[in-house]
Design a protein around this motif. Structure first.
Motif, PDB file in Angstrom:
ATOM      1  N   LEU A   3       0.803  -1.247  -0.096  1.00  0.00           N
ATOM      2  CA  LEU A   3       0.056  -0.038  -0.041  1.00  0.00           C
ATOM      3  C   LEU A   3       0.809   1.204   0.068  1.00  0.00           C
ATOM      4  O   LEU A   3       0.586   2.310  -0.755  1.00  0.00           O
ATOM      5  CB  LEU A   3      -1.128  -0.079   1.086  1.00  0.00           C
ATOM      6  N   LEU A   4       1.823   1.277   0.815  1.00  0.00           N
ATOM      7  CA  LEU A   4       2.906   2.485   0.767  1.00  0.00           C
ATOM      8  C   LEU A   4       3.353   2.784  -0.535  1.00  0.00           C
ATOM      9  O   LEU A   4       3.497   3.761  -0.936  1.00  0.00           O
ATOM     10  CB  LEU A   4       4.023   2.089   1.913  1.00  0.00           C
ATOM     11  N   GLU A   5       3.929   1.703  -1.001  1.00  0.00           N
ATOM     12  CA  GLU A   5       4.382   1.840  -2.568  1.00  0.00           C
ATOM     13  C   GLU A   5       3.538   2.467  -3.493  1.00  0.00           C
ATOM     14  O   GLU A   5       3.752   3.479  -4.307  1.00  0.00           O
ATOM     15  CB  GLU A   5       4.799   0.247  -3.143  1.00  0.00           C
ATOM     16  N   GLU A   6       2.244   1.902  -3.498  1.00  0.00           N
ATOM     17  CA  GLU A   6       1.166   2.441  -4.303  1.00  0.00           C
ATOM     18  C   GLU A   6       0.955   3.923  -4.128  1.00  0.00           C
ATOM     19  O   GLU A   6       0.779   4.939  -4.849  1.00  0.00           O
ATOM     20  CB  GLU A   6      -0.079   1.522  -4.202  1.00  0.00           C
ATOM     21  N   LEU A   7       0.922   4.459  -2.682  1.00  0.00           N
ATOM     22  CA  LEU A   7       0.672   5.603  -2.460  1.00  0.00           C
ATOM     23  C   LEU A   7       1.770   6.634  -2.805  1.00  0.00           C
ATOM     24  O   LEU A   7       1.536   7.786  -3.386  1.00  0.00           O
ATOM     25  CB  LEU A   7       0.262   5.898  -1.038  1.00  0.00           C
ATOM     26  N   LEU A   8       3.102   6.115  -2.751  1.00  0.00           N
ATOM     27  CA  LEU A   8       4.217   6.904  -3.142  1.00  0.00           C
ATOM     28  C   LEU A   8       4.224   7.289  -4.590  1.00  0.00           C
ATOM     29  O   LEU A   8       4.659   8.066  -5.153  1.00  0.00           O
ATOM     30  CB  LEU A   8       5.426   6.291  -2.700  1.00  0.00           C
ATOM     31  N   LEU A   9       3.992   6.162  -5.567  1.00  0.00           N
ATOM     32  CA  LEU A   9       3.959   6.258  -6.697  1.00  0.00           C
ATOM     33  C   LEU A   9       2.709   7.187  -7.146  1.00  0.00           C
ATOM     34  O   LEU A   9       2.850   7.770  -8.281  1.00  0.00           O
ATOM     35  CB  LEU A   9       3.477   4.752  -7.362  1.00  0.00           C
ATOM     36  N   ASP A  10       1.500   7.212  -6.698  1.00  0.00           N
ATOM     37  CA  ASP A  10       0.578   8.233  -6.935  1.00  0.00           C
ATOM     38  C   ASP A  10       0.574   9.541  -6.550  1.00  0.00           C
ATOM     39  O   ASP A  10       0.107  10.635  -6.791  1.00  0.00           O
ATOM     40  CB  ASP A  10      -0.833   7.643  -6.468  1.00  0.00           C
ATOM     41  N   PHE A  11       1.774   9.720  -5.462  1.00  0.00           N
ATOM     42  CA  PHE A  11       1.733  10.999  -4.804  1.00  0.00           C
ATOM     43  C   PHE A  11       2.528  12.112  -5.840  1.00  0.00           C
ATOM     44  O   PHE A  11       3.394  11.860  -6.695  1.00  0.00           O
ATOM     45  CB  PHE A  11       2.899  10.715  -3.859  1.00  0.00           C
ATOM     46  N   ALA A  12       1.865  13.266  -5.964  1.00  0.00           N
ATOM     47  CA  ALA A  12       2.237  14.244  -7.034  1.00  0.00           C
ATOM     48  C   ALA A  12       3.333  14.903  -6.385  1.00  0.00           C
ATOM     49  O   ALA A  12       3.961  15.760  -7.573  1.00  0.00           O
ATOM     50  CB  ALA A  12       1.119  15.220  -7.297  1.00  0.00           C
ATOM     51  N   GLY A  13       3.805  15.011  -5.018  1.00  0.00           N
ATOM     52  CA  GLY A  13       4.928  15.597  -4.642  1.00  0.00           C
ATOM     53  C   GLY A  13       6.416  14.913  -5.059  1.00  0.00           C
ATOM     54  O   GLY A  13       6.361  14.032  -5.700  1.00  0.00           O
TER      55      GLY A  13
END
Length: 626
Positions: free
Chosen positions: A473-483
């Motif tokens: 889940l953390l990987e998916e969030l970081l991949l989607d993070f625009a920052g």
């Protein structure tokens, strides 16, 4: 051949059983990985095998004379002495006698009475064979034998713990998170060593690269039940998804049938007079079955709060230099970080990765060079030391400064509900922070991190102690993070999945920059300079021959060829003299103590000559090409 079998093992500590009639067996030579969510009971299962924990029911069947050794997750605080003494302690009472014998020889050789006693006991119990085996283990693990254990780095200490386990010559080796808090070099070393080890292995890990390299079978502990999955990790993931899908369908059908039966039992008085008592009984059984169902542990459901966009430039460094105590940490480093970059930082423990982060963020002034930072940066920092957590406070008070509500995605949310997204039950959320496990601490720090808006995330070892579902889940969030994301990690799979660029500490303050993740860096990096830091094998240890790469084999001169041909005879002669002096020494301790001291000195000199002869033999054989 079956080494160990568990049959119908059950264990509970109040509440649902931690182990519910589990059974499995381990065969000789297998490398089995034990997987499961945090808190499912994996470490408890290892303690059952070692005998440190007793089961409520069931039996454990061990092969005759089975030797089991364990490399624990945490470094035992009571360990002390030299590296060799700690390794020897793994061999039990006989290892302790050997350690005392060598300690007296070095520190108090005048205690001839005690030395004589130890000599006799070691002779009678074949202690010298163990002595040779310990020398071999220390040599193969490339350990400094006379260095105090307390003076070692964390990575070397864990390597000593592996040596301590191997000193017992185990048939079955148990490893609990062996790669935690190790740098990439140490992880690669242990991984390669275990891949060549011939014994059986049962290990717990959240390191997916380590798991993929080693496991020949996977055991999964889920809701008290143990299932076996032959094959590799990817096969396990595929088949586990199929099983969970089938389980969900089966439960949906059951729930539908139960609802129909509940509707039937609630019909009017006339229907109840004529109802089938067998059907009523089956309904009660279905109710019990539903009540006893253990639900799959939930997955965390956190999200990153995006702040306003930062400027296009996040940081620009030109020729940054920083040294500590005269030793360069970062030297002439230049880079540009733009909005949306995802950058990994790789290097050995102590290389200066956190120092580089602080330099790039302007929190530490370089000793030379320039740094320009961008505008409107809103930083959130995940600290591997967990220093942002107040141990004295309850869990919930570590979120949002102790406020009852947090702003998430523009909406107001109660802190207890917010913590449930990170798998904290209300009771756990009210617990003191200091009682949390490593995995819970990591989840709490993530909850704290994501409770604040940010456009720049700095993650310093975020993956330690997280289970694989939370990692995904953390990987998916970081991949989607625009920052922008800056991450320090020793998790190779995490780096490969998340980052687009890596900054790598290459020694002497040099930091290289490479496109891609960890595997991409491996392909691009300069070829390492091969050096041998291993101590030479001692007298009774089998020599280890290292063959140089093809095309780099230096030719032997005529003199060296003759020397190589003569060395086996010389080694044989020295070993014969060593054996003769050893027998003589045992007699002299009782008949002539003064001569025993001089004989012991000669024996020590012989051991040094033997070590030098083995080292020379190894060097010449390697140069010849094996």
């Amino acid at each position: 051949m079956t080494l160990l079998a568990l049959k119908n093992i059950s264990l509970r500590f109040g509440g649902p059983p931690l182990l519910d009639a589990v059974s499995f067996a381990i065969e000789r030579g297998e490398r089995v990985c034990l997987l499961g969510r945090n808190g499912e009971g994996k470490s408890t299962l290892l303690r059952l095998i070692t005998g440190a924990q007793q089961a409520d029911e069931g039996e454990i069947i061990r092969a005759q004379n089975l030797r089991v050794a364990e490399m624990p997750q945490d470094i035992p605080p009571q360990l002390s002495g030299t590296v060799r003494e700690v390794v020897a302690s793994g061999a039990g009472a006989l290892g302790e006698k050997l350690a005392e014998y060598h300690r007296l020889l070095l520190q108090d050789p005048e205690r001839l009475d005690r030395l004589g006693q130890l000599q006799s006991q070691l002779d009678a119990q074949n202690g010298w064979a163990l002595d040779a085996r310990i020398d071999t283990v220390v040599s193969r693990l490339e350990l400094p034998p006379d260095t105090p254990f307390s003076a070692l780095s964390g990575g070397l200490k864990r390597r000593v713990l592996l040596g301590r386990a191997l000193a017992a010559e185990p048939d079955l080796l148990l490893l609990d998170e062996p790669t935690n808090h190790l740098d990439l070099d140490a992880i690669a070393w242990i991984e390669n060593f275990l891949a060549d080890w011939q014994g059986a292995l049962l290990f717990i890990t959240h390191d997916r690269s380590f798991l993929r390299r080693l496991a020949t079978r996977i055991l999964e502990l889920d809701r008290g039940r143990l299932t076996s999955w032959p094959g590799d990790y990817d096969n396990y993931l595929r088949r586990r998804e199929e099983r969970l899908h089938a389980e969900a369908q089966e439960q949906a059908l059951f729930d539908k049938k139960l609802a129909q039966e509940e509707a039937w039992i609630r019909k009017g008085i006339e229907a109840r007079r004529t109802r089938d008592m067998g059907r009523v009984k089956r309904l009660y059984e279905m109710r019990d079955q539903y009540a006893q169902r253990r639900k799959l542990q939930g997955s965390a459901q956190f999200s990153v709060q995006d702040a306003e966009r930062s400027g296009k430039l996040v940081a620009e460094a030109k020729n940054l230099c920083y040294a500590w105590d005269g030793k360069p940490v970062v030297r002439n480093f230049s880079t540009a970080i733009l909005r949306g970059d995802k950058i990994g930082i790789i290097g050995p423990n102590g290389a200066g990765k956190t120092t580089l982060l602080r330099l790039l963020l302007g929190q530490l002034q370089p000793q030379s060079g320039t740094l320009r930072t961008g505008s409107n940066l809103q930083l959130a920092w995940f600290d591997q030391l967990r220093s942002a957590l107040d141990e004295r406070k309850p869990v919930w008070e570590n979120i949002a400064g102790g406020k009852e509500y947090v702003e998430v995605g523009g909406a107001r949310k109660h802190v207890m509900s917010y913590l449930q997204d990170f798998l904290f039950t209300p009771d756990r959320a009210r617990s003191p922070t200091h009682v949390l496990s490593g995995g819970e601490r990591s989840r709490l720090l993530l909850a704290q991190l994501f409770s604040q808006p940010a456009n720049l995330l700095v993650l310093d070892e975020p993956t330690n102690d997280l289970d694989m579902e939370t990692l995904d889940l953390l990987e998916e969030l970081l991949l989607d993070f625009a920052g922008t994301v800056l991450v320090v990690s020793h998790d190779r799979a995490f780096l490969d999945h998340v980052v687009e660029r890596v900054l790598v500490f290459e020694g002497e303050g040099q930091v290289g920059e490479y496109v891609g993740g960890y595997e991409d860096w491996l392909r691009q990096r300069p070829a390492p300079v091969k050096t041998s830091a291993a101590p030479p094998p001692k007298a009774a240890a089998a020599p280890v021959v290292t063959t140089p790469p093809a095309g780099n084999k230096p030719a032997l001169s005529s003199k060296e060829k003759r020397e190589l041909a003569d060395l086996p005879a010389r080694i044989e002669k020295l070993e014969a003299e060593q054996a003769e002096l050893g027998l003589k020494l045992a007699e002299l301790y009782s008949s002539n103590p003064a001569q025993a001291v001089s004989t012991q000195k000669k024996l020590s000199e012989l051991e040094q000559q033997l070590a030098a002869a083995y080292e020379r033999w190894e060097t010449l054989e390697a140069a010849r090409g094996g």
